[in-house]
Design a protein around this motif. Structure first.
Motif, PDB file in Angstrom:
ATOM      1  N   LEU A   1      -3.123 -10.807  -0.065  1.00  0.00           N
ATOM      2  CA  LEU A   1      -1.860 -10.462  -0.718  1.00  0.00           C
ATOM      3  C   LEU A   1      -1.957 -10.651  -2.229  1.00  0.00           C
ATOM      4  O   LEU A   1      -1.386  -9.856  -3.008  1.00  0.00           O
ATOM      5  CB  LEU A   1      -0.731 -11.309  -0.140  1.00  0.00           C
ATOM      6  N   LEU A   2      -2.679 -11.664  -2.678  1.00  0.00           N
ATOM      7  CA  LEU A   2      -2.835 -11.885  -4.115  1.00  0.00           C
ATOM      8  C   LEU A   2      -3.718 -10.808  -4.753  1.00  0.00           C
ATOM      9  O   LEU A   2      -3.504 -10.439  -5.917  1.00  0.00           O
ATOM     10  CB  LEU A   2      -3.418 -13.271  -4.374  1.00  0.00           C
ATOM     11  N   LEU A   3      -4.699 -10.299  -4.022  1.00  0.00           N
ATOM     12  CA  LEU A   3      -5.483  -9.171  -4.529  1.00  0.00           C
ATOM     13  C   LEU A   3      -4.583  -7.964  -4.779  1.00  0.00           C
ATOM     14  O   LEU A   3      -4.682  -7.300  -5.819  1.00  0.00           O
ATOM     15  CB  LEU A   3      -6.577  -8.798  -3.513  1.00  0.00           C
ATOM     16  N   SER A   4      -3.709  -7.684  -3.825  1.00  0.00           N
ATOM     17  CA  SER A   4      -2.767  -6.577  -3.996  1.00  0.00           C
ATOM     18  C   SER A   4      -1.825  -6.854  -5.163  1.00  0.00           C
ATOM     19  O   SER A   4      -1.488  -5.939  -5.928  1.00  0.00           O
ATOM     20  CB  SER A   4      -1.963  -6.365  -2.706  1.00  0.00           C
ATOM     21  N   ALA A   5      -1.402  -8.104  -5.313  1.00  0.00           N
ATOM     22  CA  ALA A   5      -0.533  -8.462  -6.442  1.00  0.00           C
ATOM     23  C   ALA A   5      -1.241  -8.215  -7.774  1.00  0.00           C
ATOM     24  O   ALA A   5      -0.618  -7.751  -8.749  1.00  0.00           O
ATOM     25  CB  ALA A   5      -0.105  -9.925  -6.330  1.00  0.00           C
ATOM     26  N   ALA A   6      -2.543  -8.503  -7.818  1.00  0.00           N
ATOM     27  CA  ALA A   6      -3.308  -8.244  -9.038  1.00  0.00           C
ATOM     28  C   ALA A   6      -3.345  -6.750  -9.351  1.00  0.00           C
ATOM     29  O   ALA A   6      -3.268  -6.340 -10.519  1.00  0.00           O
ATOM     30  CB  ALA A   6      -4.736  -8.794  -8.883  1.00  0.00           C
ATOM     31  N   GLY A   7      -3.459  -5.928  -8.310  1.00  0.00           N
ATOM     32  CA  GLY A   7      -3.420  -4.488  -8.513  1.00  0.00           C
ATOM     33  C   GLY A   7      -2.092  -4.033  -9.092  1.00  0.00           C
ATOM     34  O   GLY A   7      -2.042  -3.212 -10.020  1.00  0.00           O
ATOM     35  N   TYR A   8      -1.010  -4.583  -8.566  1.00  0.00           N
ATOM     36  CA  TYR A   8       0.314  -4.234  -9.085  1.00  0.00           C
ATOM     37  C   TYR A   8       0.488  -4.723 -10.522  1.00  0.00           C
ATOM     38  O   TYR A   8       1.107  -4.046 -11.357  1.00  0.00           O
ATOM     39  CB  TYR A   8       1.403  -4.821  -8.188  1.00  0.00           C
ATOM     40  N   ALA A   9      -0.035  -5.902 -10.832  1.00  0.00           N
ATOM     41  CA  ALA A   9       0.055  -6.407 -12.204  1.00  0.00           C
ATOM     42  C   ALA A   9      -0.674  -5.469 -13.165  1.00  0.00           C
ATOM     43  O   ALA A   9      -0.184  -5.174 -14.267  1.00  0.00           O
ATOM     44  CB  ALA A   9      -0.526  -7.820 -12.277  1.00  0.00           C
TER      45      ALA A   9
ATOM     46  N   VAL B   1      -8.801   1.662 -10.268  1.00  0.00           N
ATOM     47  CA  VAL B   1      -8.971   0.213 -10.105  1.00  0.00           C
ATOM     48  C   VAL B   1      -7.742  -0.392  -9.430  1.00  0.00           C
ATOM     49  O   VAL B   1      -7.853  -1.250  -8.549  1.00  0.00           O
ATOM     50  CB  VAL B   1      -9.230  -0.456 -11.469  1.00  0.00           C
ATOM     51  N   VAL B   2      -6.553   0.058  -9.847  1.00  0.00           N
ATOM     52  CA  VAL B   2      -5.305  -0.443  -9.255  1.00  0.00           C
ATOM     53  C   VAL B   2      -5.299  -0.205  -7.755  1.00  0.00           C
ATOM     54  O   VAL B   2      -5.039  -1.126  -6.956  1.00  0.00           O
ATOM     55  CB  VAL B   2      -4.092   0.235  -9.916  1.00  0.00           C
ATOM     56  N   PHE B   3      -5.572   1.019  -7.347  1.00  0.00           N
ATOM     57  CA  PHE B   3      -5.520   1.344  -5.930  1.00  0.00           C
ATOM     58  C   PHE B   3      -6.628   0.642  -5.160  1.00  0.00           C
ATOM     59  O   PHE B   3      -6.451   0.274  -3.989  1.00  0.00           O
ATOM     60  CB  PHE B   3      -5.611   2.856  -5.726  1.00  0.00           C
ATOM     61  N   ALA B   4      -7.777   0.428  -5.805  1.00  0.00           N
ATOM     62  CA  ALA B   4      -8.863  -0.296  -5.146  1.00  0.00           C
ATOM     63  C   ALA B   4      -8.468  -1.748  -4.886  1.00  0.00           C
ATOM     64  O   ALA B   4      -8.751  -2.298  -3.812  1.00  0.00           O
ATOM     65  CB  ALA B   4     -10.127  -0.228  -5.997  1.00  0.00           C
ATOM     66  N   LEU B   5      -7.818  -2.386  -5.853  1.00  0.00           N
ATOM     67  CA  LEU B   5      -7.383  -3.775  -5.660  1.00  0.00           C
ATOM     68  C   LEU B   5      -6.334  -3.885  -4.557  1.00  0.00           C
ATOM     69  O   LEU B   5      -6.427  -4.760  -3.680  1.00  0.00           O
ATOM     70  CB  LEU B   5      -6.805  -4.325  -6.967  1.00  0.00           C
ATOM     71  N   VAL B   6      -5.340  -2.999  -4.595  1.00  0.00           N
ATOM     72  CA  VAL B   6      -4.300  -3.040  -3.572  1.00  0.00           C
ATOM     73  C   VAL B   6      -4.885  -2.697  -2.204  1.00  0.00           C
ATOM     74  O   VAL B   6      -4.553  -3.325  -1.187  1.00  0.00           O
ATOM     75  CB  VAL B   6      -3.145  -2.088  -3.928  1.00  0.00           C
ATOM     76  N   GLY B   7      -5.763  -1.703  -2.151  1.00  0.00           N
ATOM     77  CA  GLY B   7      -6.396  -1.335  -0.889  1.00  0.00           C
ATOM     78  C   GLY B   7      -7.255  -2.452  -0.329  1.00  0.00           C
ATOM     79  O   GLY B   7      -7.225  -2.732   0.875  1.00  0.00           O
TER      80      GLY B   7
ATOM     81  N   LEU C   1       0.827  -1.209   0.000  1.00  0.00           N
ATOM     82  CA  LEU C   1       0.000   0.000   0.000  1.00  0.00           C
ATOM     83  C   LEU C   1       0.861   1.259   0.000  1.00  0.00           C
ATOM     84  O   LEU C   1       0.639   2.190  -0.780  1.00  0.00           O
ATOM     85  CB  LEU C   1      -0.922  -0.012   1.218  1.00  0.00           C
ATOM     86  N   ALA C   2       1.873   1.303   0.867  1.00  0.00           N
ATOM     87  CA  ALA C   2       2.713   2.497   0.970  1.00  0.00           C
ATOM     88  C   ALA C   2       3.538   2.712  -0.296  1.00  0.00           C
ATOM     89  O   ALA C   2       3.685   3.841  -0.771  1.00  0.00           O
ATOM     90  CB  ALA C   2       3.640   2.381   2.181  1.00  0.00           C
ATOM     91  N   GLY C   3       4.089   1.642  -0.842  1.00  0.00           N
ATOM     92  CA  GLY C   3       4.875   1.774  -2.060  1.00  0.00           C
ATOM     93  C   GLY C   3       4.042   2.296  -3.212  1.00  0.00           C
ATOM     94  O   GLY C   3       4.491   3.147  -3.991  1.00  0.00           O
TER      95      GLY C   3
END
Length: 528
Positions: free
Chosen positions: A359-367, A382-388, A302-304
């Protein structure tokens, strides 16, 4: 419920617990839920303070005229002292009383906020930020430990922690929005003064609604261990930040060496003492260790992401600070919603499934973030929503598991470890992903001819520097195009690396939690 959770609940002896001869622990009533609302106040403030200052730096630079080094310390000293003192303050709360420590910290935080708001030079503001870090370290472990002693029923405690985590996630994302609005209407000191009325409410209501809680086996306070814990944490965070800012230097490596040596000495001393400052044997509990690791990595993600997406929104897409902050609000809402949904999900699935899923949800956001340069602005939302959402799910469950897996008298120490993981996750997220982004940006930047050596150096250091240089030369648009292209390439690569790290973390966490479940009963958060 897991064996460790059952043990910890059985040892709970707060003033409002009734004797039930081994029956179910008492359920929280209206007073306890009102107490939760009070405990959310300092959580919101500390999390907002983590992000709100960055938007005030331009005004601070104009009014106070700090040097580059002073400006760096204005930003960093708060996190340095906060992270360095969390373990000490959490253990101190176990001994002197968590409500007492919370009230002292709130009063100090409020007074220093006023001092910071009216600082007349950079030195005063650095001192104020340092003191805010000291008092901030008293607030977070106290809130989570008091929550543990207030909500004895496992289901209610999990819901309370979900609300607590939602306040943390929401505060972090609200920081840019609050900061942007305040700076459009007031001077930079207003970002500190917003703390005062909230803390005043806390100081009035906390004695009425919060019951005192402390460890039942508090021993002599070990000052040597306190010193070693500080020497382990402060140089660690300082070393990470120094290496990110200056590269691999003797100062950065030396700081990390001091941190590692002090950490080793600290652990050895704790293992030899009957009443340690921090019971490092807590890490022999599989659920505890895996949950701390997952907590750190969820915040890392999240912070990164906030670090470089906020720059992308403002400096690549050209949004104003408040508009950029508003783009992050859906992510904050997703973190809050998923944290609350975790309470329901925990009734149907075990911890070793849910935490890796977060953690995989956040990984999907990063992908998805690897496609930012070729997709629309809506993709960022959408990216920030997945990581959040991923962070909200993982943090809620891991915080609950951390508290449930330790005896009540060690709740402050366990809370401090959880909060230290949060701060280290934030620091390492910015450090690791920020260094990848910076290195890629510098390597990919192809500036047009005609810049002076000083201008080229400034533009190469940061995207913000390139934007400033572009305003000084007639061919500024060409400088901007080159810088934005290089930064976008950095975003793509950094996002890909972040996704790989999170996938690896999900696999490791699943293995550790599954192993802990097999050896210690069912996972805490998966009890039903």
């Amino acid at each position: 419920m897991s064996q460790v959770a059952s043990t910890s609940l059985a040892t709970s002896t707060p003033a409002h617990a009734d004797a039930r001869g081994g029956g179910a622990p008492p359920r929280a009533g209206r007073r306890e839920w009102l107490a939760l609302a009070v405990l959310m106040l300092p959580v919101l403030l500390v999390s907002i303070d983590n992000t709100v200052l960055s938007f005030a730096l331009p005004q601070i630079s104009q009014d106070l005229g700090p040097s580059a080094t002073q400006l760096l310390w204005i930003v960093d000293i708060y996190a340095l002292l906060l992270a360095g003192l969390l373990v000490t303050m959490g253990t101190l709360g176990d001994r002197v009383g968590r409500r007492l420590l919370l009230l002292v910290g709130a009063a100090g935080f409020g007074l220093v906020s006023v001092y910071a708001a009216f600082a007349t030079d950079a030195g005063q503001l650095i001192v104020a930020r340092a003191l805010l870090g000291v008092f901030g370290a008293t607030l977070m472990p106290s809130t989570l430990a008091l929550l543990r002693s207030t909500f004895l029923d496992a289901g209610q405690r999990r819901l309370a922690i979900a609300v607590w985590a939602a306040a943390f996630s929401g505060g972090s994302a609200l920081g840019p929005v609050v900061g942007g609005w305040l700076l459009e209407h007031f001077w930079w000191g207003s970002v500190f003064l917003i703390n005062v009325p909230v803390l005043a409410v806390l100081l009035v209501t906390a004695p009425l609604l919060l019951r005192e809680s402390r460890g039942t086996r508090a021993g002599r306070f070990d000052l040597v261990s306190v010193a070693l814990s500080i020497l382990a944490m402060l140089p660690l965070v300082f070393g990470i930040k120094t290496i990110v800012h200056d590269g691999v230097t003797g100062v950065g490596i030396g700081a990390l060496a001091v941190a590692i040596a002090s950490g080793v000495l600290f652990v050895r001393r704790q293992l030899r003492r009957d009443e340690p400052l921090l019971d490092v044997r807590l890490f022999t509990r599989g659920v505890f260790t895996a949950s701390v690791l997952a907590n750190l990595l969820a915040v890392f993600a999240l912070a990164g992401l906030v670090f470089y997406v906020s720059q992308y929104l403002q400096l690549v897409l050209g949004l104003e600070p408040m508009d950029a902050g508003l783009r992050l609000v859906p992510g904050a809402l997703a973190a809050i919603a998923m944290g609350l949904l975790a309470v329901v999900l925990a009734r149907h699935a075990p911890l070793y499934v849910l935490v890796p899923a977060g953690l995989l949800l956040s990984a999907a956001g990063y992908a998805l973030a690897t496609t930012l340069t070729s997709t629309s602005e809506a993709t960022i939302v959408v990216v920030f929503a997945l990581v959040g959402a991923g962070a909200g799910l993982a943090e809620t469950l891991t915080n609950d598991a951390i508290l449930a897996s330790v005896p009540t008298e060690r709740a402050g120490a366990a809370s401090a470890i959880s909060e230290t993981a949060y701060e280290l996750g934030a620091a390492t997220g910015v450090a690791v992903l920020g260094s990848v982004l910076s290195a890629t940006y510098r390597g990919a930047l192809d500036l047009p001819a005609g810049l002076s050596a000083e201008q080229a150096t400034t533009a190469t250091e940061t995207l913000g520097g390139a934007v400033a240089v572009a305003g000084e030369v007639p061919f500024g648009e060409a400088v901007l195009d080159a810088a934005r292209e290089a930064f976008s390439r950095g975003v793509d690569l950094t996002s890909a690396i972040g996704a790989v790290i999170l996938v690896g973390a999900a696999i490791v966490t699943a293995i550790l939690l599954r192993r802990a479940t097999r050896t210690g009963g069912r996972a805490v958060a998966g009890a039903r």
